[in-house]
Structures are given as C-alpha cells and as structure tokens.
Write an enzyme that holds these catalytic residues in place. Structure first.
Site: not given
Length: 272
Positions: A52-53, A91, A123, A190
């Site tokens: 999703d970056s 993602d 996440e 992360e």
C-alpha cells in the site's frame, strides 16, 4: 562446511519456511507495475510485495491510507502478469479488513480472484484476530505485519521506532506468537529494535522479514523506489540506496530536452 542452497523455480509460502529452516535469508522488494516487477523478478528476488506504499510513491499521498481496494487490485494484477518466480504478496488496504471480518474475507477474495496474487498481508495482531482467522479459514495465505504499522499512523502520531518500552515489546512478542499460532505463513516487523526483532525471529518457526529491524531476522524488505534512489526526501537509517536514479533520470531528461531543442534528436540514423 557450507551447503548448497536449494534452487526454487517458483517461490511459494512453503519455500519461505524451508529457507528459514536452512538459514537462507529471504529477499523482498515492493513493485506496483509490470515493468518494475519484471526487472525485480528476473533478478532473483524471493518475494514481491504489492504494498500500500503505492499510495506514497505512485500517487504522492502523504500516508498509505487513501489507496483503495480497487487500486490495489490494479497494481497487483499488473505485477502478477510480469512475475515468473517470486511469491507475490498483496497488502490489504486501510478500511478493507479492520472492523468487519466478513468484509476482510470479501476483500481478500477479491484480491486473489481479480489480481491473481498469491497471498495477502495485513497489519496488526490481536485486534484483527477474527479477520485473520476468517481469511485463513478460506484457504488464503496471510502474512502478518507488526511494529510500525503505517495504516495506524494517526494513532501513533509519528513514524518513530516502535516497541522500545517493555509493555509494547511484550505485546509485540505475544502478537507475533499468536499470528504464527493462527496460521500466518510469515511476518513483517517494521522499525523495531534489532534485539527485539531477533528475539521474535528465534521464537517463531515462520519467517520474520524486517524493515528497519536489524540483521537478526530471516529476511529483509525495502520499498523498491527507495532502494533504487528514485525517491530522495525519505532518509531513514535502515535505508540503503543501491542506485541514484533520481539524479540519473533527471540528467537523462535534461539531455533529451537539450537534444530536442538543438534538433540533434532524431539524427539521420534515428528516422525512416
């Protein structure tokens, strides 16, 4: 005595477990389009993350929150068409799984059916337990993500290192163990202290892939645009730039402009 590493014609979730068991580090990069994915896959990467970056590096948003499920499917399908070897992880975007396990399953099914991706990543730990379990029960492989979770940036208020304090560190360890217990095939950590990340990797049988989590984990992931030096504003300690494409591509464009203005391009050999 060193032993030869197994050669994988196609990387699967099972391959990653074998790599960890054989002490072979796992390489992972992001990709969001066909051309970039083709280059990365051909170079021998183990895992491609359709992250999703893309919200940041492809669309210019400040956070990962604005990207939609439809947009993630578009990017993932472009990547899948290019890949011959790597495992493709996609993602689940913000809002597609957090509040409703049924919605989480629908989102994961759409990604798998419409993009051809091989697995999904989401996440969080205990707070998204039911979403993870519902997706896994449908036979869809899930990669977890703990530590700094960018989709929760407004909750944290900062991109600083996570789990430096004992209470948060203990929750991270317990969440990691739970993700493995529920059936996740791997975990991204992360921006957490290296010693904590190594502790987690040693306690889990599933691979732990780090970004800003030190060398004691089972693999590493970077955003490809950062690694290639296509971005230049983002300079965290954990980032190693292997190229400086921002400068090189800028120089190439400037030279093209100069040649066009001077009627040097196209020359006699470059026209019909």
């Amino acid at each position: 005595m060193s032993t030869a590493k197994k050669q994988y014609k196609r990387v699967t979730v099972k391959s990653l477990t074998e790599m960890k068991a054989n002490n072979e580090k796992i390489s992972m990069l992001t990709a969001y389009d066909y051309t970039m994915a083709k280059i990365i896959d051909s170079a021998g990467i183990d895992v491609i993350l359709v992250g999703d970056s893309a919200s940041n590096v492809m669309a210019g948003h400040e956070t990962t929150l604005p990207i939609t499920l439809d947009q993630m499917i578009y990017h993932a399908s472009s990547v899948v068409r290019a890949v011959e070897r790597a495992l493709v992880v996609v993602d689940l975007p913000f809002g597609s799984y957090q509040s409703d396990p049924k919605e989480a399953l629908r989102s994961a099914i759409r990604i798998m059916k419409e993009s051809g991706g091989h697995s999904v990543k989401l996440e969080g730990g205990s707070e998204v337990k039911e979403s993870i379990k519902r997706i896994l029960h449908a036979g869809i492989p899930v990669m977890g993500h703990l530590g700094l979770t960018p989709q929760s940036i407004y909750k944290f208020g900062t991109y600083t290192v996570r789990a430096k304090e004992a209470e948060e560190a203990e929750k991270l360890v317990q969440d990691a163990l739970a993700l493995e217990r529920w059936g996740c095939f791997a975990l991204v950590l992360e921006k957490v202290p290296a010693a904590l990340a190594q502790k987690v990797a040693e306690q889990l049988t599933i691979p732990v892939i780090g970004i800003g989590a030190g060398a004691g984990v089972d693999g590493q992931v970077l955003v490809s645009h950062d690694m290639f030096g296509m971005t230049h504003e983002f300079n965290p300690r954990f980032l190693r730039r292997y190229l400086n494409l921002y400068e090189e591509m800028g120089n190439a464009v400037a030279n093209y402009v100069k040649d066009v203005k001077a009627v040097d391009f196209p020359n006699d050999e470059e026209q019909y």
